[in-house]
Scaffold this motif. Structure first.
Motif, mmCIF file in Angstrom:
data_model
loop_
_atom_site.group_PDB
_atom_site.id
_atom_site.type_symbol
_atom_site.label_atom_id
_atom_site.label_comp_id
_atom_site.label_asym_id
_atom_site.label_seq_id
_atom_site.Cartn_x
_atom_site.Cartn_y
_atom_site.Cartn_z
ATOM 1 N N SER A 14 0.845 -1.203 0.000
ATOM 2 C CA SER A 14 0.000 0.000 0.000
ATOM 3 C C SER A 14 0.873 1.243 0.000
ATOM 4 C CB SER A 14 -1.006 -0.041 1.147
ATOM 5 O OG SER A 14 -0.553 0.709 2.203
ATOM 6 N N GLN A 15 2.038 1.151 0.660
ATOM 7 C CA GLN A 15 2.987 2.273 0.645
ATOM 8 C C GLN A 15 3.512 2.496 -0.759
ATOM 9 O OE1 GLN A 15 6.142 1.485 3.420
ATOM 10 N NE2 GLN A 15 5.800 3.389 4.507
ATOM 11 N N ARG A 17 2.121 1.582 -3.542
ATOM 12 C CA ARG A 17 1.034 2.089 -4.405
ATOM 13 C C ARG A 17 0.890 3.592 -4.237
ATOM 14 N NH1 ARG A 17 -2.918 -2.364 -3.565
ATOM 15 N NH2 ARG A 17 -2.519 -3.749 -5.338
ATOM 16 N N LYS A 18 0.946 4.045 -2.964
ATOM 17 C CA LYS A 18 0.809 5.487 -2.702
ATOM 18 C C LYS A 18 1.935 6.245 -3.383
ATOM 19 C CE LYS A 18 -1.591 5.575 1.723
ATOM 20 N NZ LYS A 18 -1.278 5.269 3.109
ATOM 21 N N ALA A 19 3.159 5.687 -3.313
ATOM 22 C CA ALA A 19 4.313 6.341 -3.930
ATOM 23 C C ALA A 19 4.099 6.462 -5.436
ATOM 24 C CB ALA A 19 5.589 5.564 -3.619
ATOM 25 N N GLU A 21 1.182 6.493 -7.060
ATOM 26 C CA GLU A 21 0.116 7.476 -7.319
ATOM 27 C C GLU A 21 0.668 8.889 -7.219
ATOM 28 O OE1 GLU A 21 -2.134 4.810 -8.470
ATOM 29 O OE2 GLU A 21 -2.813 6.901 -8.539
ATOM 30 N N GLN A 22 1.498 9.120 -6.174
ATOM 31 C CA GLN A 22 2.091 10.430 -5.949
ATOM 32 C C GLN A 22 2.948 10.837 -7.147
ATOM 33 O OE1 GLN A 22 1.573 12.565 -3.473
ATOM 34 N NE2 GLN A 22 3.102 14.025 -4.182
ATOM 35 N N SER B 19 7.549 2.612 -9.977
ATOM 36 C CA SER B 19 7.995 3.797 -9.252
ATOM 37 C C SER B 19 9.286 4.341 -9.850
ATOM 38 C CB SER B 19 8.183 3.407 -7.790
ATOM 39 O OG SER B 19 8.495 4.494 -7.023
ATOM 40 N N HIS B 192 1.301 13.700 5.472
ATOM 41 C CA HIS B 192 2.164 12.525 5.515
ATOM 42 C C HIS B 192 2.887 12.380 4.196
ATOM 43 C CE1 HIS B 192 0.300 10.783 9.199
ATOM 44 N NE2 HIS B 192 -0.654 11.592 8.835
ATOM 45 N N GLY B 193 4.168 12.021 4.252
ATOM 46 C CA GLY B 193 4.888 11.835 2.999
ATOM 47 C C GLY B 193 6.387 11.795 3.226
ATOM 48 N N GLN B 230 -2.469 17.180 0.547
ATOM 49 C CA GLN B 230 -1.719 16.521 -0.527
ATOM 50 C C GLN B 230 -0.329 17.134 -0.704
ATOM 51 O OE1 GLN B 230 -3.393 14.220 -2.275
ATOM 52 N NE2 GLN B 230 -1.999 13.843 -3.966
#
Lengths: 75, 353
Positions: A14-15, A17-19, A21-22, B19, B192-193, B230
């Motif tokens: 999930s981390q 995936r978030k990366a 998406e970001q 990524s 968060h990030g 965001q």
């Protein structure tokens, strides 16, 4: 034991995936050329430089930190 | 059972590859617009003359390292906080102390003046940000009126009021930033990030809207939308912790100072780093940066006890200032740009003009 391994993987996924998406969102940004950005930064400096007391010093009497007189408070 | 785990691992590897691919694509897009360097464009700009900046006031009174300071909008009052747990409000013109509060913790790493000038916020190893209304009655015990606003799960590294006394933005060693309502203590938004401690933050100048920038131990500087929570842009070019971030006065760029001994300028619309301020002879980390009023000068406080003054456009150093007897830990230019204040591990604050 195997469940907790699965949970750790799910959290990592999930981390990840978030990366992703970001990054997708950041990739879509409208960017301008550095030459234009630089020109704008320079224009801002130019427009404000005369009002910058640390570059174009105001007379000592107008800069409370530069003038020599000391303030006293009446007790 | 084994067959259930394999698909998960495959997905993770797949996401990591995606990524990496997206990161390369981002770099490619940014590089396409990199047609020139800022200092090249700035060659035609007139050079700056000689600078005569010296210490005009020394504020003595803290019993230990000064960690943070902030100016009041009235351009003369200053709040500072120290490792010894003390938070002091000074009149910088006269060097008199107007208020002093003892916090229940040591290492008060963050302090901020409220826009109205009627309160100060501070925090540190207590993991909280507390607001103290300033009383005109010098005998009143300020600690009695203290209001606990923010609660993090690790140390508070920075805090700032937004445009009013009603909201505070905080950053923490717990890796997050957060926006709080002062009156109720309610968490309004969390950010968060960051992958490690967040060390600093700065709010965009009010004309440019609701964003802020944060810097952390993950070497990243992130720009956030305050309403949605965001992260809208992220920059990772520093080689070590980012100790300080500050917006350029127009709001179109921001500077950062890092333990890698460099300061850098990032343009938000070009979405990239556009300048590095460094010298081979400068090997100690930068703790704190701020711009002069026009944005032409960048002041950096360094761990080698000095202040380096940089020409933002040309990328050259215009001056080096000596005076502190230990690390410079905090640096802010006054609201009207007539002076800047530094705080140091030598227990003092100095006003330079």
């Amino acid at each position: 034991m195997k469940d907790s391994i699965a949970n750790n993987s799910t959290a990592s996924i999930s981390q990840a995936r978030k990366a992703v998406e970001q990054l997708k969102m950041e990739a879509c940004m409208d960017r301008i050329k550095v030459s234009k950005a630089a020109a704008d930064l320079m224009a801002y400096c130019e427009a404000h430089i005369r009002e910058d007391p640390l570059i174009v010093p105001v007379p000592a009497s107008e800069n409370p930190f530069r003038e020599k007189k000391f303030f006293c408070t009446i007790l | 059972m084994a067959t259930q785990e394999v698909p998960l691992n495959e997905t993770l590897a797949h996401l990591k590859t995606e990524s990496e691919t997206l990161k390369s694509k981002l770099e490619e897009e940014r590089a396409k617009l990199h047609d020139v360097e800022l200092h090249q464009v700035a060659e035609k700009v007139e050079g700056l003359g000689q600078f005569v900046m010296k210490t005009r006031r020394t504020l003595k009174g803290h019993g230990n390292k000064v960690l943070c300071m902030d100016w009041c909008k009235d351009k003369r009052r200053i709040v500072s906080s120290s490792q010894d747990g003390k938070v002091i409000v000074w009149d910088a013109f006269t060097t008199n102390k107007e208020h002093a509060v003892t916090m229940p913790c040591t290492w008060v790493m963050a302090c901020a003046y409220a826009p109205s000038g009627c309160a100060v916020a501070c925090g540190g190893l207590d993991n909280k940000c507390s607001v103290y209304p300033l009383s005109l009655d010098k005998n009143e015990n300020l600690a009695a009126k203290k209001k606990s606003v923010a609660m993090h799960t690790n140390y508070l590294s920075a805090c700032s009021f937004t445009n009013s006394d009603m909201q505070i933005l905080t950053s923490s060693g717990d890796g997050t930033c957060a926006l709080w309502d002062v009156e109720s203590g309610q968490l309004l938004q969390s950010f968060h990030g960051h992958a490690a401690d967040v060390l600093c933050l700065d709010l965009a100048p009010s004309e440019t809207g609701n964003t802020f920038v944060s810097g952390g131990c993950d070497k990243k500087a992130n720009v956030w939308d305050m309403r949605s929570g965001q992260c809208i842009q992220s920059f990772e070019t520093h080689e070590s912790d980012i100790n300080s971030v500050r917006y350029y006065p127009s709001g179109d760029a921001f500077a950062s100072g890092s333990d890698d001994a460099t300061c850098r300028l990032y343009d938000l619309r070009a979405d990239r780093e556009v300048a590095i301020y460094s010298k081979d002879s400068i090997i100690f980390g930068v703790s704190s940066v701020d711009f002069s009023l026009s944005g032409r000068l960048l002041f950096g406080g360094y761990n080698d006890y000095t202040i380096n003054v940089w020409d933002v456009l040309k990328g050259t150093r215009v001056s080096i200032l000596f005076g502190h007897e230990n690390r410079v830990s905090t640096l802010r230019v006054s609201p009207d740009g007539t002076a800047f204040c530094t705080g140091s591990w030598d227990h003092t604050l100095r006003i330079w003009a």
